[in-house]
Design a protein around this motif. Structure first.
Motif, PDB file in Angstrom:
ATOM      1  N   UNK A 112      10.845 -17.041 -14.817  1.00 36.41           N
ATOM      2  CA  UNK A 112      11.524 -16.055 -13.967  1.00 36.41           C
ATOM      3  C   UNK A 112      11.250 -14.631 -14.435  1.00 36.41           C
ATOM      4  N   UNK A 113      11.139 -14.445 -15.739  1.00 35.58           N
ATOM      5  CA  UNK A 113      10.766 -13.114 -16.245  1.00 35.58           C
ATOM      6  C   UNK A 113       9.376 -12.727 -15.760  1.00 35.58           C
ATOM      7  N   UNK A 114       8.456 -13.676 -15.827  1.00 35.00           N
ATOM      8  CA  UNK A 114       7.077 -13.389 -15.405  1.00 35.00           C
ATOM      9  C   UNK A 114       7.037 -13.056 -13.925  1.00 35.00           C
ATOM     10  N   UNK A 115       7.798 -13.793 -13.134  1.00 35.97           N
ATOM     11  CA  UNK A 115       7.828 -13.517 -11.702  1.00 35.97           C
ATOM     12  C   UNK A 115       8.396 -12.122 -11.456  1.00 35.97           C
ATOM     13  N   UNK A 116       9.410 -11.754 -12.238  1.00 37.89           N
ATOM     14  CA  UNK A 116       9.992 -10.422 -12.082  1.00 37.89           C
ATOM     15  C   UNK A 116       8.953  -9.340 -12.376  1.00 37.89           C
ATOM     16  N   UNK A 117       7.973  -9.685 -13.217  1.00 34.53           N
ATOM     17  CA  UNK A 117       6.903  -8.717 -13.513  1.00 34.53           C
ATOM     18  C   UNK A 117       5.803  -8.761 -12.460  1.00 34.53           C
ATOM     19  N   UNK A 118       5.952  -9.617 -11.447  1.00 33.33           N
ATOM     20  CA  UNK A 118       4.989  -9.616 -10.347  1.00 33.33           C
ATOM     21  C   UNK A 118       3.960 -10.733 -10.382  1.00 33.33           C
ATOM     22  N   UNK A 119       4.028 -11.597 -11.383  1.00 29.96           N
ATOM     23  CA  UNK A 119       3.063 -12.697 -11.447  1.00 29.96           C
ATOM     24  C   UNK A 119       3.434 -13.746 -10.389  1.00 29.96           C
ATOM     25  N   UNK A 120       2.426 -14.240  -9.679  1.00 28.03           N
ATOM     26  CA  UNK A 120       2.641 -15.338  -8.739  1.00 28.03           C
ATOM     27  C   UNK A 120       2.474 -16.652  -9.505  1.00 28.03           C
ATOM     28  N   UNK A 121       3.401 -17.574  -9.294  1.00 27.12           N
ATOM     29  CA  UNK A 121       3.369 -18.804 -10.088  1.00 27.12           C
ATOM     30  C   UNK A 121       3.377 -20.036  -9.177  1.00 27.12           C
ATOM     31  N   UNK A 122       2.430 -20.928  -9.409  1.00 29.54           N
ATOM     32  CA  UNK A 122       2.442 -22.241  -8.745  1.00 29.54           C
ATOM     33  C   UNK A 122       2.686 -23.269  -9.835  1.00 29.54           C
ATOM     34  N   UNK A 123       3.735 -24.080  -9.669  1.00 31.36           N
ATOM     35  CA  UNK A 123       4.113 -25.004 -10.739  1.00 31.36           C
ATOM     36  C   UNK A 123       4.404 -26.378 -10.126  1.00 31.36           C
ATOM     37  N   UNK A 124       3.997 -27.435 -10.826  1.00 31.76           N
ATOM     38  CA  UNK A 124       4.363 -28.772 -10.361  1.00 31.76           C
ATOM     39  C   UNK A 124       5.383 -29.355 -11.338  1.00 31.76           C
ATOM     40  N   UNK A 125       6.278 -30.171 -10.821  1.00 29.70           N
ATOM     41  CA  UNK A 125       7.303 -30.755 -11.684  1.00 29.70           C
ATOM     42  C   UNK A 125       7.855 -32.028 -11.062  1.00 29.70           C
TER      43      UNK A 125
END
Lengths: 310, 264
Positions: A179-192
């Protein structure tokens, strides 16, 4: 703004196995996007295609407007990929591992100290910079692998089941970092495979047998499940509910922790359902109306294939 | 069934105990590091016992001692009636063990894996042949008997691994994160089998990071820094802490900045 990722009628087969079938979705810039599905659903194939390790058989897959078939080098330069078995060097220290990946990605030497500072700040690994990677706990290894994936400042982060085998406390911490990384603007694709993690995504696609079963924000998906659902709190029945499954009006029964979740046909009144189940068990039971969870939606989609998800 | 190992399993003359596992001040040190720190607890026969803890809390070290694979530094434990210090070779023949990582040979076929483990457990050839057919049918894997194990979906591999670990009819089975990385549907199916196993009188000793699975256990313990800091029925623990789920209890007890891994 155009989406960062655009997957359009994408299919991919390995010999006789159709790994991904006619998959279409988009990921917006700055979004935390989840690929959710059972083992063999096509999540890893999709991720490998996004990072240009596989080529689509048909359909198109683009990252930042670039086709994964033709712009491999450019896409890799802006992408960080953490596969399920990310290779750290166990006999190198935390810091040596990060430096190694920095060299692989040709990070300029003068930029390295600032980047390492930033990675240490969110990973809280600085105190362990000299510890051998092989001697880290499972949760810390994942944080180090993530740090190595981020060393070249990617705009897109692709993470394949990053928290499998990690304890609940470390999993929470890992997701705080995302969530911190997303707040910095990184787009994240994650599988779980974890539904509580799927709930933490902005949007998800639920995959099964290579195809998309449903897409949307986790909350919308949960809200779209309109079948009435009840909980029956009875530990003795949790793994022994075949007598309930055959009761008329019962559509499905699933164990959830120490209670059962029961969906009805919809037409039957709750009181009638309760007395029918009580009759089958030979004693009084109490059905508690509940709102479904994402896990209920997931199971309904995959096992019944008939839930009315928009 | 007259195979060698049965001499050690079903004989009523052997030391009887109402407990499948009982540990007394069980301790393991590696140099100056105490991985397991004087744990004492019991597991009753036929119980599904959850052995919880954060990564690095000492669970795997403890399980290795219970399985007779690692001698304790001090303290002791009895498993299936045998002492882990003096009778570890009997323990190995009386227990089953399955972990997510090390159970099956991926480059053997499904049938070969069953035969291989049957051989390791000292079953006779006819017994292995019979068991192989029975398991393939139970798992509905007849069509895939000659396929490489690597080609099976993860959920099926885990069910196969579980069946293989039960080949020699152990009285207690240790499952070390058996459902890691598996989707909720496969996990539920797996737990229905665990209930069947416990229903047949076997003891199930299981570790997991999924707290919804912890709710399925009859009793559970939470390990932290080598010690057992909590033990009880999931319902008792929820009452004791006034919390609604095992997830909340786990994070309450183990969470925060005081974990060992956050101390350099």
């Amino acid at each position: 703004m155009t989406p960062l990722i655009s997957v359009d009628h994408f299919s991919k087969s390995y010999e006789e196995v159709r790994a991904v079938r006619d998959l279409t979705f988009e990921v917006n810039r700055g979004e935390l996007f989840g690929l959710i599905g059972p083992d063999g659903a096509g999540k890893t194939t999709t991720m490998r295609t996004l990072v240009t390790l596989l080529r689509p058989d048909t359909g198109s897959v683009t990252v930042d407007g670039m086709d994964v078939r033709t712009r491999m080098k450019d896409i890799r330069a802006i992408t960080g990929y953490m596969p399920q078995r990310f290779s750290l060097y166990p006999d190198l220290s935390v810091e040596q591992n990060i430096r190694f990946f920095a060299d692989l990605f040709a990070v300029p030497r003068e930029e390295l100290p600032a980047r390492m500072d930033r990675l240490y700040r969110f990973s809280r690994l600085e105190a362990f910079s000299r510890r051998l990677a092989g001697r880290l706990s499972g949760g810390m290894k994942q944080k180090l692998a993530l740090s190595c994936t981020l060393i070249h400042d990617p705009v897109l982060l692709v993470l394949d089941e990053p928290t499998t085998g990690v304890d609940p406390v470390s999993r929470n911490e890992f997701w705080e970092i995302l969530h911190e990384l997303r707040a910095q603007g990184v787009t994240i694709v994650v599988s779980t495979p974890y539904m509580d993690e799927a709930m933490k995504c902005d949007r998800i696609v639920i995959m099964h047998d290579g195809a998309s079963l449903a897409q949307g924000s986790p909350r919308d998906l949960v809200a779209s499940m309109t079948v009435p659902m009840y909980a029956l709190d009875d530990r003795d029945l949790v793994m022994n509910f075949s007598r309930i499954e055959t009761v008329p009006g019962v559509r499905s029964v699933q164990s959830f922790g120490d209670s059962l979740h029961i969906t009805s046909d919809g037409d039957i009144l709750p009181e009638r359902l309760q007395s029918a189940i009580g009759g089958a068990l030979g004693r009084d039971v109490h059905l508690r109306p509940i709102s479904p969870s994402l896990e209920d939606v997931f199971i309904a989609l995959i096992e019944e294939g008939g839930v009315h998800v928009l | 069934m007259s195979s060698e190992h049965l001499r050690f399993t079903g004989d009523p003359a052997l030391p009887a105990s109402e407990f499948a596992v009982s540990a007394t001040d069980l301790t393991k040190r590696f140099g100056t590091f105490t991985a397991v720190d004087a744990i004492s607890f019991t597991v009753r026969k036929g119980e599904i016992f959850g052995f919880l803890g954060a990564n690095g809390a000492g669970k795997t070290t403890a399980i290795r001692m219970f399985c007779g694979l690692l001698p304790p530094t001090s303290g002791t434990a009895n498993v299936a009636g045998y002492n882990i210090r003096t009778q570890s070779r009997y323990i190995k023949q009386t227990i089953g063990y399955m972990s997510q990582k090390f159970s099956l040979y991926e480059d053997l076929t499904v049938a070969q894996n069953i035969e291989f483990y049957g051989g390791i457990y000292g079953l006779t050839r006819e017994h292995i042949a019979r068991k192989t057919e029975q398991l393939l049918e139970e798992l509905q894997l007849q069509d895939r008997r000659n396929k490489l194990t690597a080609s099976l979906p993860l959920g099926w591999k885990q069910r196969l691994a579980l069946s293989v670990s039960l080949l020699h009819d152990p009285s207690i089975i240790f499952l070390d994160e058996p459902t890691g990385g598996v989707d909720p549907i496969s996990r539920r199916n797996f737990w229905r089998i665990i209930y069947e196993i416990a229903g047949s009188g076997k003891t199930v000793f299981v570790t997991t990071h999924y707290m919804d699975e912890a709710e399925y256990c009859n009793r559970l313990s939470i390990m932290y820094r080598g010690r057992i800091i909590e033990i009880g029925h999931p319902g008792e623990l929820k009452e004791r802490y006034g919390l609604d789920s095992m997830q909340d209890i786990f994070i309450h007890l183990v969470g925060g900045d005081i974990r060992p891994e956050n101390t350099p």
